[in-house]
Enzyme design. Sequence first.
Site, PDB file in Angstrom:
ATOM      1  N   ILE A  46      -1.573 -15.096 -56.653  1.00 52.05           N
ATOM      2  CA  ILE A  46      -1.358 -15.931 -57.824  1.00 52.05           C
ATOM      3  C   ILE A  46      -1.266 -17.392 -57.395  1.00 52.05           C
ATOM      4  CG2 ILE A  46      -0.213 -14.097 -59.121  1.00 52.05           C
ATOM      5  CD1 ILE A  46       2.476 -15.239 -58.171  1.00 52.05           C
ATOM      6  N   HIS A  60      -3.765 -10.560 -61.032  1.00 54.95           N
ATOM      7  CA  HIS A  60      -2.363 -10.769 -61.410  1.00 54.95           C
ATOM      8  C   HIS A  60      -2.095 -12.178 -61.921  1.00 54.95           C
ATOM      9  CE1 HIS A  60      -1.237  -7.183 -58.577  1.00 54.95           C
ATOM     10  NE2 HIS A  60      -1.771  -6.792 -59.710  1.00 54.95           N
TER      11      HIS A  60
HETATM   12  P1  NAD Z   1       2.260  -7.050 -50.024  1.00 52.45           P
HETATM   13  O1  NAD Z   1       3.318  -8.050 -49.753  1.00 52.45           O
HETATM   14  O2  NAD Z   1       2.632  -5.760 -50.645  1.00 52.45           O
HETATM   15  O3  NAD Z   1       1.455  -6.727 -48.700  1.00 52.45           O
HETATM   16  C1  NAD Z   1       1.029  -7.748 -47.860  1.00 52.45           C
HETATM   17  C2  NAD Z   1       0.500  -7.090 -46.598  1.00 52.45           C
HETATM   18  O4  NAD Z   1      -0.054  -8.107 -45.778  1.00 52.45           O
HETATM   19  C3  NAD Z   1       1.585  -6.390 -45.776  1.00 52.45           C
HETATM   20  O5  NAD Z   1       1.217  -5.043 -45.587  1.00 52.45           O
HETATM   21  C4  NAD Z   1       1.609  -7.160 -44.440  1.00 52.45           C
HETATM   22  O6  NAD Z   1       1.686  -6.300 -43.338  1.00 52.45           O
HETATM   23  C5  NAD Z   1       0.276  -7.849 -44.430  1.00 52.45           C
HETATM   24  N1  NAD Z   1       0.279  -9.169 -43.777  1.00 52.45           N
HETATM   25  C6  NAD Z   1       1.096 -10.218 -44.021  1.00 52.45           C
HETATM   26  N2  NAD Z   1       0.730 -11.283 -43.291  1.00 52.45           N
HETATM   27  C7  NAD Z   1      -0.324 -10.894 -42.538  1.00 52.45           C
HETATM   28  C8  NAD Z   1      -1.143 -11.538 -41.572  1.00 52.45           C
HETATM   29  N3  NAD Z   1      -0.956 -12.820 -41.244  1.00 52.45           N
HETATM   30  N4  NAD Z   1      -2.147 -10.821 -40.982  1.00 52.45           N
HETATM   31  C9  NAD Z   1      -2.344  -9.513 -41.313  1.00 52.45           C
HETATM   32  N5  NAD Z   1      -1.619  -8.864 -42.235  1.00 52.45           N
HETATM   33  C10 NAD Z   1      -0.617  -9.545 -42.833  1.00 52.45           C
HETATM   34  O7  NAD Z   1       1.152  -7.808 -50.885  1.00 52.45           O
HETATM   35  P2  NAD Z   1       0.180  -7.286 -52.004  1.00 52.45           P
HETATM   36  O8  NAD Z   1      -0.449  -6.010 -51.590  1.00 52.45           O
HETATM   37  O9  NAD Z   1      -0.647  -8.450 -52.359  1.00 52.45           O
HETATM   38  O10 NAD Z   1       1.141  -6.976 -53.241  1.00 52.45           O
HETATM   39  C11 NAD Z   1       2.127  -7.929 -53.585  1.00 52.45           C
HETATM   40  C12 NAD Z   1       2.116  -8.424 -55.026  1.00 52.45           C
HETATM   41  O11 NAD Z   1       2.881  -9.614 -55.105  1.00 52.45           O
HETATM   42  C13 NAD Z   1       0.749  -8.814 -55.475  1.00 52.45           C
HETATM   43  O12 NAD Z   1       0.556  -8.146 -56.654  1.00 52.45           O
HETATM   44  C14 NAD Z   1       0.782 -10.321 -55.729  1.00 52.45           C
HETATM   45  O13 NAD Z   1       0.459 -10.556 -57.094  1.00 52.45           O
HETATM   46  C15 NAD Z   1       2.201 -10.765 -55.557  1.00 52.45           C
HETATM   47  N6  NAD Z   1       2.411 -11.840 -54.557  1.00 52.45           N
HETATM   48  C16 NAD Z   1       1.519 -12.862 -54.437  1.00 52.45           C
HETATM   49  C17 NAD Z   1       1.703 -13.852 -53.463  1.00 52.45           C
HETATM   50  C18 NAD Z   1       0.684 -14.959 -53.376  1.00 52.45           C
HETATM   51  O14 NAD Z   1       0.021 -15.256 -54.360  1.00 52.45           O
HETATM   52  N7  NAD Z   1       0.488 -15.560 -52.201  1.00 52.45           N
HETATM   53  C19 NAD Z   1       2.806 -13.816 -52.626  1.00 52.45           C
HETATM   54  C20 NAD Z   1       3.741 -12.758 -52.784  1.00 52.45           C
HETATM   55  C21 NAD Z   1       3.528 -11.773 -53.756  1.00 52.45           C
END
Ligand code: NAD
Length: 254
Positions: free
Chosen positions: A107, A125
């Site tokens: 997002i 999302h």
């Molecule tokens: P999640 O947090 O469930 O999973 C993230 C995955 O990324 C983890 O399994 C972790 O091991 C892996 N990871 C993190 N940093 C990494 C790296 N540098 N290299 C390799 N792997 C790495 O995220 P999701 O599956 O996107 O689900 C989370 C929900 O929360 C989503 O629906 C999203 O909408 C929201 N969200 C979005 C953000 C954003 O926009 N940046 C941030 C937090 C949550």
Amino acid sequence: MMTASPHIDTLADLVRQSSRMVVFTGAGISTESGIPDFRSPGTGLWTKTKPIDFRDFMASEEIRQASWRRRFSGQSRIEQAEPNQGHLAVAELVQRGKVSAVITQNIDNLHQNSGIADEQVIELHGNSTYAKCLDCEVRYEIAELKVQFEAENRVGPCRACGGIVKSATISFGQAMPEAEMARAQRETLACDLFMVVGSSLVVYPAAGFPQMAKELGARLVILNREETPLDDMADLVLHEEIGPTMSALLARLD
Ligand code: NAD
Ligand code: ZN
């Protein structure tokens, strides 16, 4: 920095062989930009701030204002964040015509900020960098709402129709955006290689897309630091860091 993983060569082969690729991203692609993900042990947001459910948001003015307070309290690092090597590598693959669409659960607007056109980013999302009236869908800028919140200690109703103004994200309990779901499905059906980058693949219906791609005959690659429930069905799994791995991939494609 280069990753030594032998899997990179296999990944490069799969990408070379593909004529239409979809990249599917999650919070993991943005951690290198300083935005915490949800589920990483210790640093994940899930443990620190429980997300507000859509029904609670709708039911209570107090909860709505609490969610705005949270949004403006400085916890949100999204405004300052910039695309990292992972985003830039994906943008490069789009630029080269390899990738037809990026389906993202994020997002944070960082795929668009990395230079990918809006038409090629499918946000499942929503987007937290602006807000919308839930009734008439008029757009509000976060900066403008922040000024109002600081002056009045609340975000008021929509000036056009009196409806509830909410960040343009899809909250837990809120309906998925229909047009985006349909576009994501079309792209998933049309691709021959589906690559997951930085998602724990536990959030549905989003995590249904990689599964659908694989079931329909596309190849499936998962690049994620930790295991996911779909690892077993993937053609290739890389438990590696995203930025260095994506950069190494690009270097091999040159
Ligand atoms: P999640 O947090 O469930 O999973 C993230 C995955 O990324 C983890 O399994 C972790 O091991 C892996 N990871 C993190 N940093 C990494 C790296 N540098 N290299 C390799 N792997 C790495 O995220 P999701 O599956 O996107 O689900 C989370 C929900 O929360 C989503 O629906 C999203 O909408 C929201 N969200 C979005 C953000 C954003 O926009 N940046 C941030 C937090 C949550
Ligand atoms: Zn309105």
